[in-house]
Scaffold this motif. Structure first.
Motif, mmCIF file in Angstrom:
data_model
loop_
_atom_site.group_PDB
_atom_site.id
_atom_site.type_symbol
_atom_site.label_atom_id
_atom_site.label_comp_id
_atom_site.label_asym_id
_atom_site.label_seq_id
_atom_site.Cartn_x
_atom_site.Cartn_y
_atom_site.Cartn_z
ATOM 1 N N SER A 10 0.847 -1.182 0.000
ATOM 2 C CA SER A 10 0.000 0.000 0.000
ATOM 3 C C SER A 10 0.884 1.234 0.000
ATOM 4 C CB SER A 10 -0.899 -0.007 1.238
ATOM 5 O OG SER A 10 -1.746 1.113 1.224
ATOM 6 N N THR A 12 0.630 5.775 -0.582
ATOM 7 C CA THR A 12 -0.155 6.981 -0.802
ATOM 8 C C THR A 12 0.772 8.055 -1.335
ATOM 9 O OG1 THR A 12 -1.651 6.416 0.999
ATOM 10 C CG2 THR A 12 -1.640 8.704 0.282
ATOM 11 N N SER A 14 1.656 10.548 -5.232
ATOM 12 C CA SER A 14 1.418 10.734 -6.657
ATOM 13 C C SER A 14 2.755 10.872 -7.371
ATOM 14 C CB SER A 14 0.569 11.977 -6.902
ATOM 15 O OG SER A 14 1.242 13.125 -6.432
ATOM 16 N N GLU A 94 -3.109 13.194 -5.403
ATOM 17 C CA GLU A 94 -2.662 12.170 -4.466
ATOM 18 C C GLU A 94 -3.667 11.018 -4.449
ATOM 19 O OE1 GLU A 94 -0.390 13.029 -0.877
ATOM 20 O OE2 GLU A 94 -2.123 12.217 0.189
ATOM 21 N N LYS A 95 -3.142 9.809 -4.508
ATOM 22 C CA LYS A 95 -3.965 8.612 -4.532
ATOM 23 C C LYS A 95 -3.406 7.599 -3.541
ATOM 24 C CE LYS A 95 -3.133 8.599 -9.003
ATOM 25 N NZ LYS A 95 -2.676 9.930 -9.050
ATOM 26 N N ARG A 96 -4.243 6.646 -3.209
ATOM 27 C CA ARG A 96 -3.801 5.502 -2.420
ATOM 28 C C ARG A 96 -3.902 4.293 -3.325
ATOM 29 N NH1 ARG A 96 -5.971 1.657 1.178
ATOM 30 N NH2 ARG A 96 -8.054 2.503 0.915
ATOM 31 N N ARG A 108 -9.002 7.200 -5.392
ATOM 32 C CA ARG A 108 -8.842 8.636 -5.632
ATOM 33 C C ARG A 108 -10.078 9.297 -5.046
ATOM 34 N NH1 ARG A 108 -7.186 9.249 -11.290
ATOM 35 N NH2 ARG A 108 -9.045 8.019 -11.582
#
Length: 171
Positions: A10, A12, A14, A94-96, A108
């Motif tokens: 995982s 987080t 970008s 920013e995404k996870r 997102r």
């Protein structure tokens, strides 16, 4: 290897524009556009050349159009397409991202998209990136994971082994 199949990663963050450009090169997005541009240029240039009893006759207007098209299609268009993909794909947001045995899921905000391993074409690792290239709903999908987002010791190496096992290297 069974412990790799059960792993989950995982992150987080970008990618930067430079990282996205590097991933596009690895995925072959520049190469595809340039092949199409080169073929179009050759076809246009062939309209500017005729064979006669005196030899080849060159017609400057169609040849000039072919040169202009070639410069645009080979130099400008591929970079424009990648820049558009960066902006329209909201790559800078920013995404996870969760990479696990089922596939890759990108969160997102409130929306998410899951790409299963069967839809992945290949995985490629660069010194700065993990790049997954897939195909979902008739679209090429590019998942760019900068290595800087993975801080645990050995996590990048484990993700690389996991990516090669799940998605392969495109061969």
């Amino acid at each position: 290897m069974s412990e790799i199949r059960e792993a989950s990663f995982s992150a987080t963050g970008s990618p930067t524009r430079a990282e996205y450009d590097e991933a596009a090169k690895v995925a072959g997005l520049f190469r595809r556009g340039r092949v199409v541009g080169a073929l179009g240029t050759v076809l246009l240039a062939s309209a500017g050349v005729t064979l006669s009893s005196d030899g080849l006759t060159l017609h400057p207007v169609p040849l000039g159009i072919a040169v202009a098209y070639g410069l645009f299609a080979l130099l400008v268009l591929p970079r424009w397409a990648v820049a558009r993909g960066f902006r329209s794909g909201r790559a800078a947001e920013e995404k996870r991202v969760v990479v696990d045995g089922a596939g890759i899921e990108v969160f997102r905000g409130e929306e998410s998209q899951r790409i299963v391993w069967d839809e992945m074409r290949y995985y490629h690792e660069t010194p700065r990136l993990h790049v997954f290239v897939g195909h979902t709903r008739r679209r090429t999908c590019l998942v760019v994971l900068p290595k800087r987002l993975f801080t645990a010791p050995g996590e990048n190496d484990l993700l690389a082994a996991f990516g090669h096992e799940q998605a392969g290297d495109g061969s």
